[in-house]
Scaffold this active site. Structure first.
Site, PDB file in Angstrom:
ATOM      1  N   SER A 159      -3.489  17.855  -6.363  1.00 44.57           N
ATOM      2  CA  SER A 159      -2.489  18.775  -6.914  1.00 44.57           C
ATOM      3  C   SER A 159      -2.140  19.836  -5.895  1.00 44.57           C
ATOM      4  CB  SER A 159      -3.049  19.450  -8.171  1.00 44.57           C
ATOM      5  OG  SER A 159      -2.233  20.520  -8.583  1.00 44.57           O
ATOM      6  N   TYR A 185     -10.207  24.789 -11.066  1.00 43.27           N
ATOM      7  CA  TYR A 185      -9.306  23.641 -10.930  1.00 43.27           C
ATOM      8  C   TYR A 185      -8.947  23.410  -9.468  1.00 43.27           C
ATOM      9  CZ  TYR A 185      -5.078  20.794 -11.429  1.00 43.27           C
ATOM     10  OH  TYR A 185      -4.133  19.801 -11.324  1.00 43.27           O
TER      11      TYR A 185
END
Length: 329
Positions: A159, A185
């Site tokens: 990501s 994350y």
């Protein structure tokens, strides 16, 4: 020799869809595994790989949900939980026994920005354990069948969020630092990229090439369910009515556009003899020359490229060794 981290000029772009990537590609006789293959980007990936003729297996923690989501798609479903090492080993052992060669492994499952610090049964932080360690264990357990393919691809769905944090090798589970959901994350997404770097270097001699990627910001996958609504509106990901905003130039994509890069990494002949690189917008991404001191979600939509710490070979080796220790190997 390392593959240069620079665009190839693939001819595709941010608005390219999975169907466009797969035009003319025949995967008959090939076998693919797609984690997270019963929702969002993973489901779209499973769909197009199966449509191109591949046998597709989707490991799933929630079997009933997977059966409902994949009804009519002619893919196989098997039990596996990325937070349960025993279930990962059981899935891998069953696959190794039944299938001699695995041609494509797409590690697409993920969780994002868990609001409170949560640990698994081993005491490991949830996002790092799910997004990285579970996939590390699965991939390495499946290496014999990947090697047997004589030309396999392992694709790690990372990501743009890798910019939120490097991997803290001395404290990956937030035992000695403040837990911040997006930092957790980001650390796990950086780990996905470093894993691809290390795996490619270790296995390219056996015909196994690895890639990582940013798919884009896709508001309707459910991944961002823990991000407060007002933050997603402020970032321009959704409008004030809660509807997804579509603007591929800012990485705001449909599911078909978002999954295009991982499908390209898994199948494209343009990547033959290449590996270990981070991709975005259906091409190899450039290296980001400067990392802003602070990145909010709106900034992240406008930035492109990979941060140097995420593709550092020495850090990739260190993470590999840490992962083996955490799995007691």
């Amino acid at each position: 020799m390392l593959t240069p981290q620079q665009p190839l000029g693939s001819g595709f772009g941010a608005a390219t869809t999975t169907d466009e990537v797969m035009t003319g590609i025949d995967l008959s006789g090939k076998t693919a595994i797609v984690t997270g293959g019963y929702s969002g980007l993973g489901r779209e990936t499973a769909r197009v790989l199966r449509a191109a003729g591949a046998r597709v297996i989707v490991p799933a923690r929630d079997l009933s949900r997977a059966r409902e989501a994949l009804a009519g798609m002619d893919v196989e479903i098997a039990p596996m939980d990325l937070l349960d090492p025993t279930s990962i080993d059981a899935f891998a052992a069953s696959f190794l026994e039944s299938t001699p060669a695995l041609h494509i492994l797409v590690n697409s499952a993920a969780i994002m920005a868990v609001p409170e610090l949560t640990r698994d049964a081993r005491g490991y932080e949830y996002q790092f354990a799910t997004n990285h360690l579970g996939h590390f264990q699965l991939t390495t357990r499946l290496l014999p069948t990947l090697r047997n393919a004589n030309g396999a691809r392992v694709v790690s769905v990372s990501s743009i969020g890798h910019r939120y944090s490097p991997v803290f090798l001395d404290d990956p589970h937030f035992e000695h630092r403040q837990y911040i959901p997006l930092a957790g994350y980001g650390q796990s997404k950086t780990a996905n990229i470093l894993f691809a770097v290390a795996l490619d270097q270790r296995e390219k001699a056996h015909g196994v090439r690895a890639f990582s990627l940013h798919p884009g910001a896709i508001a309707d996958t459910g991944l961002g369910k823990y991000i407060p609504l007002e933050h997603r509106v402020a970032a321009g990901v959704i409008d004030e009515q809660g509807k997804p905003v579509r603007d591929p130039a800012r990485q705001l994509k449909t599911i078909g556009q978002g999954a295009a890069t991982q499908v390209w990494c898994a199948t494209s002949q343009q990547l033959n003899s290449l590996g270990g690189v981070y991709c975005e917008n259906v091409d190899v991404a450039p290296v980001m020359k400067e990392q802003p001191e602070k990145i909010d979600m709106a900034d992240a939509m406008r930035l492109t490229g990979v941060v140097p710490y995420a593709i550092d070979p020495a850090s990739a080796d260190d993470l590999w060794e840490l992962s083996e220790r955490l799995l007691n190997w």
